[in-house]
Each structure stands twice: as C-alpha cells, then as structure tokens.
Design a protein around this motif. Structure first.
Motif, PDB file in Angstrom:
ATOM      1  N   SER A 152       0.840  -1.207   0.000  1.00 54.89           N
ATOM      2  CA  SER A 152       0.000   0.000   0.000  1.00 54.89           C
ATOM      3  C   SER A 152       0.871   1.252   0.000  1.00 54.89           C
ATOM      4  O   SER A 152       0.534   2.244  -0.632  1.00 54.89           O
ATOM      5  CB  SER A 152      -0.947   0.014   1.191  1.00 54.89           C
ATOM      6  OG  SER A 152      -0.260   0.324   2.378  1.00 54.89           O
ATOM      7  N   GLN A 153       2.001   1.201   0.679  1.00 54.71           N
ATOM      8  CA  GLN A 153       2.912   2.343   0.694  1.00 54.71           C
ATOM      9  C   GLN A 153       3.534   2.565  -0.679  1.00 54.71           C
ATOM     10  O   GLN A 153       3.750   3.688  -1.106  1.00 54.71           O
ATOM     11  CB  GLN A 153       3.999   2.142   1.738  1.00 54.71           C
ATOM     12  CG  GLN A 153       3.469   2.176   3.150  1.00 54.71           C
ATOM     13  CD  GLN A 153       4.508   1.754   4.167  1.00 54.71           C
ATOM     14  OE1 GLN A 153       5.586   1.286   3.826  1.00 54.71           O
ATOM     15  NE2 GLN A 153       4.171   1.910   5.434  1.00 54.71           N
ATOM     16  N   GLN A 154       3.791   1.477  -1.401  1.00 56.15           N
ATOM     17  CA  GLN A 154       4.397   1.588  -2.727  1.00 56.15           C
ATOM     18  C   GLN A 154       3.405   2.067  -3.774  1.00 56.15           C
ATOM     19  O   GLN A 154       3.792   2.617  -4.788  1.00 56.15           O
ATOM     20  CB  GLN A 154       4.969   0.240  -3.154  1.00 56.15           C
ATOM     21  CG  GLN A 154       6.152  -0.191  -2.317  1.00 56.15           C
ATOM     22  CD  GLN A 154       6.579  -1.616  -2.619  1.00 56.15           C
ATOM     23  OE1 GLN A 154       5.904  -2.355  -3.322  1.00 56.15           O
ATOM     24  NE2 GLN A 154       7.716  -2.005  -2.058  1.00 56.15           N
ATOM     25  N   GLN A 155       2.097   1.860  -3.542  1.00 57.57           N
ATOM     26  CA  GLN A 155       1.089   2.215  -4.530  1.00 57.57           C
ATOM     27  C   GLN A 155       0.499   3.603  -4.300  1.00 57.57           C
ATOM     28  O   GLN A 155      -0.398   4.012  -5.016  1.00 57.57           O
ATOM     29  CB  GLN A 155      -0.053   1.190  -4.520  1.00 57.57           C
ATOM     30  CG  GLN A 155       0.378  -0.161  -5.011  1.00 57.57           C
ATOM     31  CD  GLN A 155      -0.751  -1.171  -4.952  1.00 57.57           C
ATOM     32  OE1 GLN A 155      -1.875  -0.851  -4.624  1.00 57.57           O
ATOM     33  NE2 GLN A 155      -0.430  -2.407  -5.270  1.00 57.57           N
ATOM     34  N   GLU A 156       0.988   4.327  -3.325  1.00 60.39           N
ATOM     35  CA  GLU A 156       0.450   5.649  -3.073  1.00 60.39           C
ATOM     36  C   GLU A 156       0.786   6.594  -4.219  1.00 60.39           C
ATOM     37  O   GLU A 156       1.856   6.523  -4.814  1.00 60.39           O
ATOM     38  CB  GLU A 156       1.009   6.216  -1.764  1.00 60.39           C
ATOM     39  CG  GLU A 156       0.459   5.516  -0.545  1.00 60.39           C
ATOM     40  CD  GLU A 156       1.015   6.071   0.751  1.00 60.39           C
ATOM     41  OE1 GLU A 156       1.913   6.928   0.708  1.00 60.39           O
ATOM     42  OE2 GLU A 156       0.548   5.631   1.806  1.00 60.39           O
TER      43      GLU A 156
END
Length: 180
Positions: free
Chosen positions: A102-106
């Motif tokens: 989720s952090q990478q897809q922000e």
C-alpha cells in the motif's frame, strides 16, 4: 484469484466437481475436508509448494499478489493443522506485504486510488479478523484479539458496503465474546 484457484490451495479437493463443492453446506465441506483420505500434512506441503511456485513466478517473496496465498496458508495451519504459531506467521506475513504494497502504490498526494483503497481496506480487515482469531486461540493475548476486531470493524464500517456485513458481524461477535 478464482474459486477454482482458492480451492486448489486446499489440496486434492480441486479434483472434485466445483458445482458439487458449491452445493455443500459449510458444515458438510468442513467435515469433508477433515475426513478427506489424504493426510493434512500432505495438503499443507502442497499449499506451501504452491506458495513457493508463486514466489518464483512473481520474482519476489514480497509481491502483493501473494497476500491471499499467505492468508490461505495461515487459515490452513490454523484450522486444519491446529498450528497457531505457523498460522500467526503466515497471517503476519500477509499483513506485512499488504502494508508494504500500500505504501508503494500511493500516488503523489499520499493516497491510494479510491478503487484500490476499498480493496485494500477490505483485505486488511479480513487479515485483521484472521489474526484476531489466532490471538483469541492463543488465550494469552485477548487484548490483541480485541484490538484486531476493533480495527477490522472500523475499516468495514467506513466501507459501508453490503458485501462486508457478514464480516462486520464477525467482528462484533468477537468483540462481544472477548468483552464477557
């Protein structure tokens, strides 16, 4: 992941007719799995082998597409092998990868796209519910189980979707049970 792929994770059951499996009541399917002629360890080995193949296929053990596989393996260890510690490990791995992905897809604003956010929240809630049951099974950390149920319930309430009602009821039942 399709129904057929999910069922395949559970081992030899995949050779049965999908229509027949879908017509079973939950109790029937549960007893069918428990009384299946293949040993539990064989099915666990097959599920772990499937996970390793998926890791090789995806090229990394931290790929977001592994979250469901890890969660399924956690459930297998929890309910079939009754190995709470391995179940905890696989659920925590699923949680770690989901949080990391989720952090990478922000996007540039630090927010997930609305569609991705909804999927993420539901997947996170499911993992938290699974972890809550693991904590509850351990009997030494009921406060962690309660916290997981509360967090999952909060996520599900914010989604306000009919598809999550049964999950929210599971959380509320767990909260009630642990507050006794």
């Amino acid at each position: 992941m399709t129904v057929e792929n999910k069922i395949d994770i559970f081992g030899e059951i995949s050779s049965y007719n999908i229509q027949q499996l879908q017509s079973y009541q939950l109790e029937d399917l549960s007893s069918h799995c428990i009384n299946h002629p293949f040993p539990v360890q064989s099915r666990l080995d097959k599920a772990e082998q499937h996970l390793q193949e998926r890791i090789e296929e995806l090229g990394t053990p931290d790929h977001a597409d592994l979250v469901q596989d890890l969660s399924a393996l956690g459930l297998l260890y929890q309910h079939m092998a009754r190995d709470i510690h391995k179940a905890f490990y696989y659920h925590m791995e699923a949680l770690r990868i989901l949080m990391m992905s989720s952090q990478q897809q922000e996007d540039d604003n630090g927010c997930l796209a609305k569609y991705d956010k909804s999927d993420y929240d539901e997947q996170l809630a499911v993992i938290l519910i699974d972890l809550a049951f693991v904590y509850e099974s351990l009997k030494t950390q009921p406060e962690n189980a309660l916290q997981c149920f509360h967090q999952a319930a909060s996520l599900l309430r914010n989604m306000n979707a009919k598809q999550t009602n049964h999950k929210l009821m599971t959380c509320e039942n767990g909260i009630g049970r642990l507050n006794r």
